[in-house]
Design a protein around this motif. Structure first.
Motif, PDB file in Angstrom:
ATOM      1  N   ARG A  98       0.819  -1.217   0.000  1.00 51.75           N
ATOM      2  CA  ARG A  98       0.000   0.000   0.000  1.00 51.75           C
ATOM      3  C   ARG A  98       0.851   1.264   0.000  1.00 51.75           C
ATOM      4  O   ARG A  98       0.373   2.339  -0.375  1.00 51.75           O
ATOM      5  N   VAL A 207      -3.769  -4.580  -4.690  1.00 54.18           N
ATOM      6  CA  VAL A 207      -3.712  -3.379  -3.848  1.00 54.18           C
ATOM      7  C   VAL A 207      -4.784  -2.427  -4.364  1.00 54.18           C
ATOM      8  O   VAL A 207      -4.524  -1.581  -5.224  1.00 54.18           O
ATOM      9  N   LEU A 266      -2.621   4.018  -5.612  1.00 58.98           N
ATOM     10  CA  LEU A 266      -2.761   3.119  -4.477  1.00 58.98           C
ATOM     11  C   LEU A 266      -3.810   3.633  -3.510  1.00 58.98           C
ATOM     12  O   LEU A 266      -3.968   4.848  -3.344  1.00 58.98           O
TER      13      LEU A 266
END
Length: 268
Positions: A98, A207, A266
């Protein structure tokens, strides 16, 4: 990951590790052979001391203990190395991805954490599918599945022979770590079958709407490439993180973007 040469090094430095880049077929040796080769270069100097002095004094990186937070990405070296140590727990790995960080290390070395800048990525809309691959898809020789054989895929990625590679960076502890991520629905695999035989595939980490590719294997022509194309064409992801440049992926439409731009994809 296929193999990719590391950035140039300065005189007196230990050779920087070779990154086995996602989908990169370039031929070279990998980090797995690094300690033994350093030992050969300096037989009277213990490998551990050599690695410690060369890697962490001349090229210092932050040492992490089990629950330490990662340092700011601005502290990463020019080749992307950010930190060493810590653990491969699901929580640590999830946090790393992340933040745009991934692990890569060899047998006998500490866990090394990387965040290269620029980042090599593939946008689904920019995927280039050759005429031969379109024919392969239409022919239906292969059958593609998702998440039905994750453990087999990662084992094949670790075991399949590769040119000029004596061993693998996908160590047992790495396999176990990503299997735990898979069991928590944070990793996934794509399998390519010919009849009942697993002949290709890939795995990586989810992610948000970014897929961070870790490795792939192929036992039949075009099978691993088909796995990637089929994954991209599902529309599940907005970005495929290939991590490090390779000519192979560039031919499929991948390109480098600044790390700052990559981070914007992200989840917060």
């Amino acid at each position: 990951r296929w193999l990719l040469k590391s950035p140039p090094r300065h005189a007196g430095q230990a050779p920087a590790p070779f990154r086995a880049s996602f989908f990169n077929p370039a031929r070279s040796r990998i980090l797995a052979n690094f300690p033994s080769k350093i030992q050969n270069l300096s037989p009277n100097f213990p490998t551990f001391k050599f690695l410690f002095i060369e890697c962490f004094s001349i090229m210092p990186v932050e040492k992490l203990f089990r629950d330490d937070p990662f340092p700011p990405l601005s502290q990463a070296r020019h080749d992307g190395l950010l930190a060493m140590g810590g653990s491969l727990s699901p929580q640590r790995l999830s946090t790393a991805y992340r933040l745009g960080i991934f692990p890569w290390f060899s047998k006998g070395s500490p866990i090394l954490w990387w965040s290269p800048d620029p980042r090599f990525v593939l946008f689904p809309k920019e995927l280039k599918v050759s005429k031969s691959m379109r024919q392969c898809q239409r022919k239906g020789t292969f059958r593609v599945t998702y998440n039905t054989a994750f453990q087999e895929v990662i084992q094949q990625c670790a075991q399949i022979p590769r040119t000029d590679q004596d061993s693998t960076w996908i160590l047992p502890e790495m396999q176990e770590a990503y299997l735990r991520l898979f069991q928590q629905n944070q990793a996934m695999s794509v399998e390519v079958w010919e009849g009942e035989n697993l002949v290709g595939g890939l795995y990586g980490v989810k992610v948000g709407r970014v897929f961070s590719g870790e490795s792939m294997f192929s036992k039949a022509s075009n099978s691993s490439k088909l796995a990637l194309i089929e994954l991209v064409q599902t529309g599940t992801f907005d970005l495929i993180d290939c991590q490090i440049h390779s000519e192979h992926l560039a031919s499929l439409g991948a390109r480098e973007i600044p790390r700052s731009e990559f981070l914007s994809y992200l989840p917060a």
